[in-house]
Design a protein around this motif. Structure first.
Motif, short mmCIF file in Angstrom:
data_model
loop_
_atom_site.label_atom_id
_atom_site.label_comp_id
_atom_site.label_asym_id
_atom_site.label_seq_id
_atom_site.Cartn_x
_atom_site.Cartn_y
_atom_site.Cartn_z
N GLU A 37 0.74 -1.30 -0.20
CA GLU A 37 -0.17 0.07 0.13
C GLU A 37 0.89 1.30 -0.09
O GLU A 37 0.34 2.24 -0.46
CB GLU A 37 -1.09 0.06 1.06
N ASP A 38 2.07 1.22 0.51
CA ASP A 38 2.87 2.23 0.55
C ASP A 38 3.74 2.34 -0.73
O ASP A 38 4.77 3.31 -0.85
CB ASP A 38 3.92 2.53 1.77
N GLY A 39 3.56 1.57 -1.77
CA GLY A 39 4.12 1.94 -2.89
C GLY A 39 5.67 0.95 -3.11
O GLY A 39 6.08 0.69 -4.04
N THR A 85 -0.30 4.94 -6.60
CA THR A 85 0.52 4.33 -5.50
C THR A 85 1.76 4.66 -5.65
O THR A 85 2.57 4.99 -4.85
CB THR A 85 0.36 2.82 -5.19
#
Length: 452
Positions: free
Chosen positions: A193-195, A251
Motif C-alpha cells: 500500500e505504501d508503494g 500508488t
C-alpha cells in the motif's frame, strides 16, 4: 544481483562456445572491450585461479513430463528438440509445445526487423543466434507464470520486481504486449500500500520467501516499465491501459513523491541490485527513482509530476554527478548502475564517455564487467551488469560499443546457448543459466540497435 553463489571446482571442455572465442569473434568486434581487458591486466594482479564457481545448468527445459528441469550436462542436451527448450519426448498434444510455438511465432516480425537491421554486418549471424537464445531463455523462465522468475535454480526461482520490470519491457518490444501487461498486472497486485516492493516474491503469491529488506528500486522501475509498455500499445487502447493500471500509477506516484519530497531529496536507504544491506543511498536507487519519476510525469502529464522529475535529476547531478557518479554520493568507485540511466531513457544525465569508461573501470579478465569497483576482486564478470551496459550504450547511440558487448555475451553462453549469470576469469560460464534479466537486456539492446 542475486544470491551469492558458492565457490567450488568447475570443469572445462572444448565446446561451440569456446570455439567461437578461439576464432577471435570478440577480438574482431572492436577495441572497447579489448582495451578494457588490457588495461585491467596491466593494473591488477592475476586472479587466483582457485576462484571458480560451477555452472549449475546448461539451460532450463521442459521435460517429457511437462515440468521445467535444469539441463545439467552437455550430453543431456541431445534429448532436446533442436533450437528449443523442449524435451523430444514431449507428447505432440502437449500444451507446452503449443505455447512455445505461439511465443516463437509471436516474435517473427521482431526477429525479422532485428535481422534486417544487421544486413551486411559481419556479426549478423552471431546476433541472429543470440536473439534466438535470449528469446528462448526468457520464454522458459516466464512461461505459464504470473511473471518471469530470475532463474530456475532453487534460490533464484523467485520473482524480483526489478528483473521482472525489464522482462516486461522486453516482452512488449519483441511482440508480446499482452504478456508484458500480464507481468505488470501481477506486479500491481503485489505492490504494498505504501508503494514499496519486497526484494523478491514466491511465484503466484504476494509473499517474500525470506526476511530480506525491501528494495525501493523496484518502485521506480516497475512504473518505468509501464511507461515503456504503454508506448507499444495502439493509441486507441492506451486510455484503457492507463485506467487498468490506475492503482499502480497512483500508488507509485505517491510513494516516489513522498519519499523524495517532491523530487527535492534523495530516496530512503535500502538495498539495491547488489542485494546487500546499505547504510547510504546508492547510485542504483537514485537512477531507478529518476526513471520512476520521469515515468510518472509521462503517464500523468501533470506539471507538478514533471517538475518533480526535473528537480530530482538536478539532485542526482548535484550530488552523485558532482563526484563522478560513484556508488555512493562521494565514494565507492564506479558502479554499473550508472547504466540504468540511459537504459531507462534518462539521457543526458551522464555523458556517453562516462558510460564507455565503465567498460575499462569495471573490466574483469574474462572480458565482462563487475557490478562495481568496490566489488570483490574474484575475476568474475556478471552478465546482468554487462548486458545492462550494452543496453545503455545502444540507447545512447554508442552502436559499436554495444555490439562489442553483445559479441562477448554471445561468445560466453553455455553449450546449450543460454546466457549465464557469471563468467569466470578464464571465460567459462558459471552459476545460474539462463538468467531472465540478462536475456531481457540482450533483447532490448538488439531492439534498440534495430531502431537506430
Amino acid at each position: 544481483m542475486h544470491p551469492r553463489a558458492r565457490e567450488d571446482p568447475g570443469s572445462s571442455h572444448t565446446s561451440r562456445r569456446q570455439a567461437l572465442r578461439a576464432a577471435g569473434t570478440v577480438g574482431a568486434l572492436g577495441v572497447v572491450g579489448t582495451g578494457g581487458y588490457l588495461t585491467y591486466r596491466l593494473a591488477v594482479p592475476a586472479t587466483d585461479p582457485r576462484t571458480v564457481i560451477s555452472l549449475y545448468s546448461q539451460t532450463v527445459a521442459y521435460a517429457a513430463n511437462q515440468s521445467r528441469v535444469l539441463v545439467r550436462t552437455p550430453e543431456s542436451m541431445s534429448e532436446l528438440l533442436p533450437g528449443t527448450r523442449l524435451h523430444s519426448g514431449l507428447p505432440t498434444s502437449s500444451p507446452v509445445l503449443r505455447r512455445a510455438h505461439d511465443f516463437w511465432e509471436g516474435t517473427a516480425s521482431w526477429r525479422s526487423r532485428v535481422d534486417e537491421a544487421q544486413e551486411g554486418h559481419e556479426m549478423r549471424a552471431v546476433l541472429r543466434d543470440l536473439a534466438g537464445s535470449a528469446l528462448r531463455d526468457l520464454w522458459v523462465l516466464a512461461d505459464d507464470l504470473p511473471a518471469p522468475v530470475a532463474g530456475w535454480s532453487t534460490s533464484w526461482r523467485y520473482i524480483w520486481p526489478r528483473d521482472a520490470a525489464f522482462c516486461a519491457v522486453a516482452l512488449a518490444r519483441v511482440g508480446h504486449v499482452d504478456r508484458a501487461i500480464g507481468v505488470l498486472t501481477h506486479l500491481q497486485s503485489i505492490q504494498a500500500e505504501d508503494g514499496w516492493f519486497e526484494a523478491r516474491y514466491a511465484p503466484g503469491t504476494d509473499r517474500a520467501p525470506d526476511g530480506r529488506d525491501r528494495q525501493f528500486d523496484g518502485t521506480g522501475l516497475v512504473l518505468w516499465a509501464l511507461s515503456e509498455v504503454a508506448r507499444t500499445v495502439p493509441d486507441a487502447d492506451r486510455p484503457q491501459l492507463l485506467e487498468d493500471f490506475a492503482p499502480l500509477i497512483s500508488t507509485t506516484r505517491d510513494a516516489l513523491l513522498r519519499e523524495t519530497q517532491d523530487g527535492t531529496e534523495m530516496p530512503p536507504v535500502s538495498p539495491d541490485y547488489w542485494e546487500v544491506r546499505e547504510r547510504a543511498v546508492t547510485l542504483g536507487l537514485m537512477a531507478s527513482a529518476l526513471a520512476g519519476l520521469r515515468a510518472v510525469g509521462e503517464l500523468t502529464g501533470d506539471d507538478k509530476d514533471q517538475e518533480a522529475a526535473r528537480s530530482f535529476s538536478a539532485v542526482l547531478t548535484d550530488s552523485f554527478g558532482a563526484h563522478g557518479f560513484q556508488r555512493y554520493r562521494r565514494r565507492g568507485g564506479s558502479d554499473s548502475a550508472l547504466a540504468v540511466l540511459d537504459a531507462t531513457g534518462c539521457h543526458g544525465v551522464a555523458s556517453a564517455q562516462q558510460l564507455l569508461d565503465l567498460r575499462q573501470e569495471l573490466a574483469r579478465p574474462g572480458g565482462g564487467i563487475a557490478p562495481g569497483a568496490s566489488w570483490r576482486e574474484d575475476g568474475v564478470s556478471w552478465t546482468p551488469s554487462t548486458s545492462l551496459l550494452a543496453l545503455a550504450l545502444a540507447r545512447a547511440g554508442e552502436v559499436d560499443a554495444a555490439l562489442e558487448i553483445l559479441g562477448w555475451l554471445a561468445a560466453h553462453r553455455t553449450d546449450a546457448g543460454s546466457l549465464p549469470e557469471k563468467v569466470l576469469f578464464d571465460g567459462r560460464p558459471a552459476a545460474v543459466a539462463p538468467l531472465a534479466w540478462t536475456a531481457a537486456n540482450v533483447l532490448l539492446t538488439l531492439d534498440a540497435l534495430a531502431s537506430t
